[in-house]
Scaffold this active site. Structure first.
Site, PDB file in Angstrom:
ATOM      1  N   ARG A 162       0.817  -1.217   0.000  1.00  0.00           N
ATOM      2  CA  ARG A 162       0.000   0.000   0.000  1.00  0.00           C
ATOM      3  C   ARG A 162       0.853   1.271   0.000  1.00  0.00           C
ATOM      4  O   ARG A 162       0.487   2.283   0.598  1.00  0.00           O
ATOM      5  CB  ARG A 162      -0.952   0.040   1.198  1.00  0.00           C
ATOM      6  CG  ARG A 162      -2.021  -1.033   1.198  1.00  0.00           C
ATOM      7  CD  ARG A 162      -2.953  -0.910  -0.002  1.00  0.00           C
ATOM      8  NE  ARG A 162      -4.082  -1.816   0.115  1.00  0.00           N
ATOM      9  CZ  ARG A 162      -4.068  -3.096  -0.307  1.00  0.00           C
ATOM     10  NH1 ARG A 162      -2.998  -3.602  -0.898  1.00  0.00           N
ATOM     11  NH2 ARG A 162      -5.134  -3.846  -0.158  1.00  0.00           N
ATOM     12  N   SER A 236     -10.832  -0.356   2.571  1.00  0.00           N
ATOM     13  CA  SER A 236     -10.135  -0.465   3.865  1.00  0.00           C
ATOM     14  C   SER A 236      -9.701   0.925   4.324  1.00  0.00           C
ATOM     15  O   SER A 236      -9.018   1.629   3.573  1.00  0.00           O
ATOM     16  CB  SER A 236      -8.882  -1.330   3.741  1.00  0.00           C
ATOM     17  OG  SER A 236      -9.217  -2.621   3.331  1.00  0.00           O
ATOM     18  N   GLU A 332      -5.020   4.083   5.696  1.00  0.00           N
ATOM     19  CA  GLU A 332      -4.687   3.872   4.284  1.00  0.00           C
ATOM     20  C   GLU A 332      -5.247   5.016   3.436  1.00  0.00           C
ATOM     21  O   GLU A 332      -4.643   5.460   2.468  1.00  0.00           O
ATOM     22  CB  GLU A 332      -5.282   2.541   3.807  1.00  0.00           C
ATOM     23  CG  GLU A 332      -5.042   2.299   2.331  1.00  0.00           C
ATOM     24  CD  GLU A 332      -5.883   1.179   1.742  1.00  0.00           C
ATOM     25  OE1 GLU A 332      -5.711   0.026   2.168  1.00  0.00           O
ATOM     26  OE2 GLU A 332      -6.707   1.467   0.850  1.00  0.00           O
TER      27      GLU A 332
END
Ligand code: FAD
Ligand code: EPU
Length: 336
Positions: A162, A236, A332
């Site tokens: 990520r 997420s 995130e």
């Protein structure tokens, strides 16, 4: 810059559905237009793709550039591989389907991820055992200050879980205009993520093609993740954290069923969704926002939530997880 609009609502341009305004808004559909806009602009800039990884907490005082640069071109091709140069404003899932239908393998496990091709390298999108870094050859971008074109090789992109250079040292400095992908004409099926095998069995597929894998991933995602057209969300909200071997052992002694995954560097990845659920927070509704009932890693806007309400909820989650497990969650989603 004739097409710049003033005081535009961003509600339909972010999948959380947050009602904020931007001072200025312009859509670009070519590199020339992008350069012209950048040359004439004096204010702060934000590049927007599908708005599926952003939480707006206030009105935006500068210029939002909505990326609509399209096009898919074959750069190179042999019996085994094909190299495609794809405009950054192409819709990611449409590009996946384009490839799946032509038997170009490598991104079928990344089906149905919202957003644009241009954003895929930024957080190195990943799902169901695949990360996009494995098929990216290079990324082309315009330097926002110099207006020069730069090509970032895969190595220079510093891809990680990520993360990439575009989220660290190069953050805010470039507009990604195209991504060059290397795909296989003899696809290797990747069903290492258990849920895919289960889904294929359920549908009676014994020898899956990449179309079957894509369909399996689409079915799994539809059953787990809320559709942003129905409930505002950005997937997420947190990354899955990693801990040391010693910390994992300590946590397992108290929570023997805790999911954990060994990483290449010897650390262990934990499931943030499990940590949040085990704090008893899954399904929690707070005002207009909350934690999704099927996936505790997804924060949702039930309608009318402000970005700050969601940000505050995320702070409470971070605190609760920290005090119960001694593990720090990292967001995130990009907070603006
Ligand atoms: P945006 O949200 O528009 O932008 C994200 C960031 O990138 C911003 O900082 C923006 O300024 C910057 N940016 C965007 N385009 C450019 C450009 N051309 N040049 C420079 N900067 C740019 N992600 C995963 O990795 N795996 C998943 O499985 C996954 N599932 C999701 C499921 C749902 C339901 C949702 C809503 C999101 C999910 N996501 C997932 C997150 C999201 O889809 C990805 O991060 C996606 O790549 C974001 O694309 P976007 O075009 O919407 O980016
Ligand atoms: N879990 C729970 N409770 C929950 C959610 C998950 O206990 O509420 C447990 C599951 O039972 C499983 C583990 O956590 O044991 C992992 O769950 P899942 O397979 O659903 O994946 P995830 O870790 O929650 C990650 C990515 C997703 C990606 C999926 C599939 C991150 C931060 N998220 O989710 O990516 O789609 O794996 O590969 O890495 C995104 O980045 O926006 C995103 C949706």
């Amino acid at each position: 810059m004739g097409e710049v609009s003033k005081n535009v609502s961003l509600k339909q341009f972010n999948t959380f559905g947050i009602e904020v305004q931007t001072n200025s808004f312009v859509e670009v559909n070519s590199i020339d237009k992008l350069k012209e806009v950048l040359k004439n602009n004096q204010s702060e800039i934000l590049i927007l793709g599908g708005g599926s990884n952003i939480l707006f907490t206030k009105d935006f005082a500068g210029l939002i550039i909505k990326n609509n640069i399209k096009g898919i071109d074959v750069v190179d091709e042999n019996d085994n591989e094909i190299t495609l140069k794809v405009g950054s404003g192409e819709v990611w899932h449409d590009f996946v389907i384009y490839c799946v239908n032509r038997n170009y393998g490598g991104i079928e496990n990344l089906s149905l991820i919202p957003g644009t091709v241009g954003a895929c390298p930024i957080q190195n999108i990943g799902a169901y055992g695949v990360e996009v870094k494995d098929v990216i050859e290079s990324v082309e971008a315009i330097d926002i200050k110099e207006l020069t074109t730069i090509s970032f090789s895969n190595k220079i992109c510093e891809f990680d879980y990520r993360s990439s250079i575009f989220k660290t040292s190069a953050k805010g400095k470039y507009v990604i205009t195209s991504v060059i992908f290397n795909l296989s004409k003899n696809p290797k099926i990747n069903t290492s993520y258990g849920a895919i095998e289960d889904e294929l069995k359920k549908t009676g597929v014994l020898k899956p093609s990449i179309i079957d894998v894509s369909n399996a991933v689409i079915n799994i995602r539809k059953s787990k993740l809320p559709n942003p057209n129905e409930i505002g969300n950005a997937g997420s909200f947190f990354k899955n954290p990693t801990v040391s071997f010693a910390k994992k052992i300590q946590l397992l002694s108290e929570y023997p069923s805790m999911p954990n995954y060994l990483q290449k560097d010897g650390s262990f990845k934990l499931a943030a969704g499990w940590l949040i659920e085990t704090c008893g927070l899954k399904g929690l509704q707070k005002g207009n926002c909350g934690i999704h009932k099927n996936q505790a890693l997804v924060l949702v806007n039930y309608g009318g939530s402000s970005g700050n309400e969601i940000l505050k909820l995320s702070e409470e989650i971070i605190e609760k997880v920290k005090s119960k497990f001694g593990v720090e969650l990292e967001r995130e989603v990009n907070i603006i």
